[in-house]
Design a protein around this motif. Structure first.
Motif, PDB file in Angstrom:
ATOM      1  N   MET A 192       0.846  -1.181   0.000  1.00 47.87           N
ATOM      2  CA  MET A 192       0.000   0.000   0.000  1.00 47.87           C
ATOM      3  C   MET A 192       0.883   1.234   0.000  1.00 47.87           C
ATOM      4  O   MET A 192       1.811   1.348   0.784  1.00 47.87           O
ATOM      5  N   ALA A 245      -2.275   5.880  -0.270  1.00 42.25           N
ATOM      6  CA  ALA A 245      -3.426   5.014  -0.053  1.00 42.25           C
ATOM      7  C   ALA A 245      -3.587   4.609   1.407  1.00 42.25           C
ATOM      8  O   ALA A 245      -4.538   3.939   1.749  1.00 42.25           O
ATOM      9  N   ARG A 246      -2.660   4.996   2.248  1.00 40.78           N
ATOM     10  CA  ARG A 246      -2.742   4.629   3.661  1.00 40.78           C
ATOM     11  C   ARG A 246      -3.944   5.295   4.319  1.00 40.78           C
ATOM     12  O   ARG A 246      -4.323   6.405   3.993  1.00 40.78           O
ATOM     13  N   ARG A 247      -4.494   4.589   5.286  1.00 41.01           N
ATOM     14  CA  ARG A 247      -5.627   5.140   6.030  1.00 41.01           C
ATOM     15  C   ARG A 247      -5.106   6.107   7.093  1.00 41.01           C
ATOM     16  O   ARG A 247      -4.007   5.933   7.605  1.00 41.01           O
ATOM     17  N   PRO A 248      -5.910   7.091   7.456  1.00 39.80           N
ATOM     18  CA  PRO A 248      -5.495   8.011   8.518  1.00 39.80           C
ATOM     19  C   PRO A 248      -5.258   7.258   9.826  1.00 39.80           C
ATOM     20  O   PRO A 248      -5.891   6.227  10.086  1.00 39.80           O
ATOM     21  N   GLU A 254      -7.875   5.140  12.085  1.00 36.74           N
ATOM     22  CA  GLU A 254      -9.055   4.693  11.342  1.00 36.74           C
ATOM     23  C   GLU A 254      -9.260   3.183  11.480  1.00 36.74           C
ATOM     24  O   GLU A 254     -10.384   2.722  11.686  1.00 36.74           O
ATOM     25  N   LEU A 255      -8.185   2.415  11.366  1.00 37.91           N
ATOM     26  CA  LEU A 255      -8.315   0.963  11.511  1.00 37.91           C
ATOM     27  C   LEU A 255      -8.741   0.591  12.922  1.00 37.91           C
ATOM     28  O   LEU A 255      -9.579  -0.299  13.112  1.00 37.91           O
ATOM     29  N   GLU A 294     -12.390   1.158  13.175  1.00 42.74           N
ATOM     30  CA  GLU A 294     -13.155   0.123  12.478  1.00 42.74           C
ATOM     31  C   GLU A 294     -13.204  -1.162  13.293  1.00 42.74           C
ATOM     32  O   GLU A 294     -14.254  -1.820  13.380  1.00 42.74           O
TER      33      GLU A 294
END
Length: 127
Positions: A1, A5-8, A11-12, A15
């Protein structure tokens, strides 16, 4: 990745916590992975759960040879309150931190806080 494209940050974790809250029961990393749609690697999910455990945000218990995880906080509001308390406890100047926090509240939030404090002082309210 790629970096783009990494998530802030966080965020994970959010989730994973949402999956645990929705389950209303302890989940193992593969169960969390499945509830998230199976797009994350199991090792990624396990790492996130371990980090959340280290932060005290989730509780883990043995489930066979693995761990099952349960949220240590009941919802987003409780999580935010826990983070605020953690930050408050880090410093030596609690008064200064609280004063700066309150000085940046909107008028509506200030009124809400005043109401909550008044209710907390009422007889029979929680300490």
């Amino acid at each position: 990745m790629t970096d783009a494209a990494r998530r802030p940050a966080g965020e994970l974790e959010a989730e994973v916590l949402a999956a645990l809250w929705a389950a209303h029961a302890p989940l193992t990393p593969p169960q969390v992975q499945q509830s998230l749609g199976g797009t994350l690697a199991r090792t990624t999910v396990a790492t996130i759960l371990a980090r959340l455990h280290d932060k005290g945000t989730v509780i883990r218990s043995r489930s066979g040879r693995a761990y099952a995880y349960t949220p240590a906080v009941e919802d987003e509001a409780a999580l935010a309150a826990r983070r605020m308390h953690t930050e408050l406890e880090k410093g030596d100047d609690r008064s200064g931190v609280l004063a700066r926090f309150v000085s940046r509240l909107s008028p509506d939030d200030e009124q809400l806080l005043r109401g909550l404090l008044a209710r907390a002082e009422e007889p029979g309210s929680r300490p």
